[in-house]
Design a protein around this motif. Sequence first.
Motif, PDB file in Angstrom:
ATOM      1  N   GLU A 158     -22.038 -93.738 152.278  1.00  0.00           N
ATOM      2  CA  GLU A 158     -20.910 -93.369 152.726  1.00  0.00           C
ATOM      3  C   GLU A 158     -20.869 -92.642 154.279  1.00  0.00           C
ATOM      4  OE1 GLU A 158     -19.913 -90.262 149.025  1.00  0.00           O
ATOM      5  OE2 GLU A 158     -22.079 -90.391 149.393  1.00  0.00           O
ATOM      6  N   SER A 159     -19.589 -92.654 154.560  1.00  0.00           N
ATOM      7  CA  SER A 159     -19.290 -92.268 156.002  1.00  0.00           C
ATOM      8  C   SER A 159     -19.927 -90.883 156.176  1.00  0.00           C
ATOM      9  CB  SER A 159     -17.991 -91.967 155.920  1.00  0.00           C
ATOM     10  OG  SER A 159     -17.101 -93.252 155.870  1.00  0.00           O
ATOM     11  N   GLY A 160     -20.793 -90.899 157.258  1.00  0.00           N
ATOM     12  CA  GLY A 160     -21.488 -89.721 157.689  1.00  0.00           C
ATOM     13  C   GLY A 160     -22.972 -89.522 157.183  1.00  0.00           C
ATOM     14  N   CYS A 161     -23.289 -90.592 156.446  1.00  0.00           N
ATOM     15  CA  CYS A 161     -24.635 -90.949 155.898  1.00  0.00           C
ATOM     16  C   CYS A 161     -25.818 -91.037 157.210  1.00  0.00           C
ATOM     17  CB  CYS A 161     -24.579 -91.747 155.001  1.00  0.00           C
ATOM     18  SG  CYS A 161     -24.818 -93.453 155.268  1.00  0.00           S
ATOM     19  N   GLY A 162     -25.372 -91.548 158.276  1.00  0.00           N
ATOM     20  CA  GLY A 162     -26.213 -91.782 159.360  1.00  0.00           C
ATOM     21  C   GLY A 162     -26.486 -93.340 159.842  1.00  0.00           C
ATOM     22  N   LYS A 163     -25.611 -94.059 159.146  1.00  0.00           N
ATOM     23  CA  LYS A 163     -25.872 -95.508 159.503  1.00  0.00           C
ATOM     24  C   LYS A 163     -25.766 -95.815 160.761  1.00  0.00           C
ATOM     25  CE  LYS A 163     -22.493 -96.696 156.697  1.00  0.00           C
ATOM     26  NZ  LYS A 163     -21.867 -95.581 156.619  1.00  0.00           N
ATOM     27  N   SER A 164     -24.651 -95.294 161.425  1.00  0.00           N
ATOM     28  CA  SER A 164     -24.182 -95.771 162.803  1.00  0.00           C
ATOM     29  C   SER A 164     -25.413 -94.783 163.978  1.00  0.00           C
ATOM     30  CB  SER A 164     -22.998 -95.311 163.309  1.00  0.00           C
ATOM     31  OG  SER A 164     -22.106 -95.955 162.561  1.00  0.00           O
TER      32      SER A 164
ATOM     33  N   ILE B  33     -24.156-102.990 159.679  1.00  0.00           N
ATOM     34  CA  ILE B  33     -23.953-101.720 158.995  1.00  0.00           C
ATOM     35  C   ILE B  33     -22.413-102.103 158.359  1.00  0.00           C
ATOM     36  CG2 ILE B  33     -23.453 -99.255 159.654  1.00  0.00           C
ATOM     37  CD1 ILE B  33     -25.498 -99.808 161.905  1.00  0.00           C
ATOM     38  N   ALA B  34     -22.307-101.398 157.209  1.00  0.00           N
ATOM     39  CA  ALA B  34     -21.061-101.426 156.637  1.00  0.00           C
ATOM     40  C   ALA B  34     -20.975-100.284 155.502  1.00  0.00           C
ATOM     41  CB  ALA B  34     -20.597-102.729 155.957  1.00  0.00           C
ATOM     42  N   HIS B  35     -19.687-100.299 154.923  1.00  0.00           N
ATOM     43  CA  HIS B  35     -19.524 -99.480 153.835  1.00  0.00           C
ATOM     44  C   HIS B  35     -18.978-100.084 152.770  1.00  0.00           C
ATOM     45  CE1 HIS B  35     -15.848 -98.790 156.058  1.00  0.00           C
ATOM     46  NE2 HIS B  35     -15.387 -98.837 154.955  1.00  0.00           N
ATOM     47  N   ASP B  36     -18.488-101.281 152.950  1.00  0.00           N
ATOM     48  CA  ASP B  36     -17.974-102.080 152.033  1.00  0.00           C
ATOM     49  C   ASP B  36     -19.023-103.066 151.480  1.00  0.00           C
ATOM     50  OD1 ASP B  36     -16.596-104.565 150.513  1.00  0.00           O
ATOM     51  OD2 ASP B  36     -14.832-104.364 151.955  1.00  0.00           O
ATOM     52  N   LEU B  37     -19.319-102.793 150.117  1.00  0.00           N
ATOM     53  CA  LEU B  37     -20.504-103.275 149.380  1.00  0.00           C
ATOM     54  C   LEU B  37     -20.335-104.822 149.362  1.00  0.00           C
ATOM     55  CD1 LEU B  37     -21.538-100.528 146.930  1.00  0.00           C
ATOM     56  CD2 LEU B  37     -22.931-101.320 148.724  1.00  0.00           C
ATOM     57  N   SER B  38     -18.941-105.346 149.297  1.00  0.00           N
ATOM     58  CA  SER B  38     -18.965-106.755 148.947  1.00  0.00           C
ATOM     59  C   SER B  38     -19.121-107.436 150.238  1.00  0.00           C
ATOM     60  CB  SER B  38     -17.345-106.867 148.273  1.00  0.00           C
ATOM     61  OG  SER B  38     -17.054-106.318 147.221  1.00  0.00           O
ATOM     62  N   VAL B  39     -18.990-107.019 151.293  1.00  0.00           N
ATOM     63  CA  VAL B  39     -18.977-107.772 152.609  1.00  0.00           C
ATOM     64  C   VAL B  39     -20.620-107.728 152.687  1.00  0.00           C
ATOM     65  CG1 VAL B  39     -18.914-107.539 155.050  1.00  0.00           C
ATOM     66  CG2 VAL B  39     -16.886-106.940 153.547  1.00  0.00           C
ATOM     67  N   VAL B  40     -21.337-106.598 152.530  1.00  0.00           N
ATOM     68  CA  VAL B  40     -22.659-106.564 152.574  1.00  0.00           C
ATOM     69  C   VAL B  40     -23.448-107.380 151.866  1.00  0.00           C
ATOM     70  CG1 VAL B  40     -24.871-105.409 152.537  1.00  0.00           C
ATOM     71  CG2 VAL B  40     -22.651-104.197 153.140  1.00  0.00           C
ATOM     72  N   ARG B  41     -23.114-107.725 150.575  1.00  0.00           N
ATOM     73  CA  ARG B  41     -23.467-108.774 149.801  1.00  0.00           C
ATOM     74  C   ARG B  41     -23.371-110.268 150.190  1.00  0.00           C
ATOM     75  NH1 ARG B  41     -23.708-108.808 142.959  1.00  0.00           N
ATOM     76  NH2 ARG B  41     -25.493-110.363 142.872  1.00  0.00           N
TER      77      ARG B  41
ATOM     78  N   VAL C  57     -29.981 -98.483 151.486  1.00  0.00           N
ATOM     79  CA  VAL C  57     -29.028 -97.558 151.115  1.00  0.00           C
ATOM     80  C   VAL C  57     -29.397 -96.438 151.685  1.00  0.00           C
ATOM     81  CG1 VAL C  57     -27.688 -96.561 149.170  1.00  0.00           C
ATOM     82  CG2 VAL C  57     -28.527 -98.955 148.893  1.00  0.00           C
ATOM     83  N   MET C  58     -28.506 -95.629 152.440  1.00  0.00           N
ATOM     84  CA  MET C  58     -28.833 -94.376 153.056  1.00  0.00           C
ATOM     85  C   MET C  58     -27.771 -93.120 152.509  1.00  0.00           C
ATOM     86  SD  MET C  58     -28.954 -94.984 157.182  1.00  0.00           S
ATOM     87  CE  MET C  58     -29.694 -93.154 157.346  1.00  0.00           C
ATOM     88  N   TYR C  59     -28.265 -92.001 152.168  1.00  0.00           N
ATOM     89  CA  TYR C  59     -27.561 -91.062 151.936  1.00  0.00           C
ATOM     90  C   TYR C  59     -28.256 -89.717 152.457  1.00  0.00           C
ATOM     91  CZ  TYR C  59     -25.810 -87.295 148.909  1.00  0.00           C
ATOM     92  OH  TYR C  59     -25.054 -86.243 148.277  1.00  0.00           O
ATOM     93  N   LEU C  60     -27.138 -89.157 153.181  1.00  0.00           N
ATOM     94  CA  LEU C  60     -27.283 -87.762 153.910  1.00  0.00           C
ATOM     95  C   LEU C  60     -28.612 -87.892 154.989  1.00  0.00           C
ATOM     96  CD1 LEU C  60     -25.721 -85.116 154.008  1.00  0.00           C
ATOM     97  CD2 LEU C  60     -27.514 -84.309 152.439  1.00  0.00           C
ATOM     98  N   GLY C  61     -28.826 -89.035 155.794  1.00  0.00           N
ATOM     99  CA  GLY C  61     -29.652 -89.186 156.586  1.00  0.00           C
ATOM    100  C   GLY C  61     -31.114 -89.840 156.090  1.00  0.00           C
ATOM    101  N   ARG C  62     -31.042 -90.020 154.842  1.00  0.00           N
ATOM    102  CA  ARG C  62     -32.396 -90.767 154.463  1.00  0.00           C
ATOM    103  C   ARG C  62     -32.206 -92.235 153.593  1.00  0.00           C
ATOM    104  NH1 ARG C  62     -36.759 -87.357 154.156  1.00  0.00           N
ATOM    105  NH2 ARG C  62     -36.554 -85.228 154.284  1.00  0.00           N
ATOM    106  N   MET C  63     -33.201 -92.824 153.747  1.00  0.00           N
ATOM    107  CA  MET C  63     -33.162 -94.173 152.952  1.00  0.00           C
ATOM    108  C   MET C  63     -33.504 -93.866 151.664  1.00  0.00           C
ATOM    109  SD  MET C  63     -32.657 -97.521 153.725  1.00  0.00           S
ATOM    110  CE  MET C  63     -33.372 -97.798 155.487  1.00  0.00           C
TER     111      MET C  63
END
Length: 361
Positions: A69-75, A242-250, A258-264
């Motif tokens: 999700e946005s803000g999870c720390g990917k970028s 890096i993306a949030h669109d899972l179709s593009v990533v696949r 998969v990251m959530y709130l700063g953690r893998m």
Amino acid sequence: MTDVENTSQFESTATGGMPADVMLRVENLVKEFPINRGIFLKRKVGAVQAVSDITFEIKRGETLGLVGESGCGKSTTARSILRLLEPTSGDVWFQSETDDEGEPTEAINIATANKDTLREMRREMQIVFQDPYASLNPRMTVAGIISEPLLVHGMGNQQERIERVKELLKVVGLSPEHANRYPHEFSGGQRQRIGIARALALNPKMIVLDEPVSALDVSIQAQVLNLLDDLQSELGLTYLFIAHDLSVVRHISDRVGVMYLGRMVELADRDALYDEPMHPYTHALLSAVPIPDPELERNRQRVILEGDIPSPANPPPGCRFHTRCPIAQAPGICSEVVPEFREMTPDHFVACHFPEVKKLF
């Protein structure tokens, strides 16, 4: 509260070295942004934990997708890897070359490299930014934008740089006649192609793609993704996508984290993650991806997450996902113990106390 440290997937690089097929290894990376108060903002009262102790590696010639999700720390992870942001702690080992026998040369720790070493590494690692409208200097021509990395690194004379710009424009599907135009004269997709050309100027080994198609129309997204695929095949590039669109990533990735709130929370081969996800957060993400078959779309089970993402300035104890997890034991182990990031099946890592959750969905 008992904390379990994030167990490394492999031996420390400092002692064990890196295999020849690994280009980048991230170990226990942490990035915090201080929260300051007071008249002159000199008193630290807390910290935003943007990236918290994540570990992964990227193999030569592969594409590792990073989603969440946005803000999870990917970028923030991507920029910390490139030292566009200074990591708070952790190591980022980069090994660009192998010798004549295919054995790896000495890896360089980007997180602690000095300015001269870091400057050399910039030639090996480049980035394509998310917003093609903000990432290009509006006062520079396309030729100036693409040739700037060559000028900074003192590569070639003026005529050689001009020829290189024309070559790169052809490579990304634009006309060399566009070299003297300005960014505002191009569409979003064309601007992103210019950004890709700039990233290719120094012949890098690895490119970080920070949501490169999220600001583009769907039809243009497909064109840019096909271009990236072709460039990887032709030039042997390694991508962190890096993306949030899972179709593009696949579509583009070989493995997905998969990251959530700063953690893998999960890392696996693309097909394994999409077909047999183990973490409940991954289940929730995948259940939100539309299916083109109306019958399957109507009958499939959705995972609805309740509540909002906790603040990274005050993350919950234990598993950070437990406040929204449909199977969490709270109070219990989920709210008290940080789950170990462990290998459940070959090359499938998950940070969950109940990875058998796949049987429950």
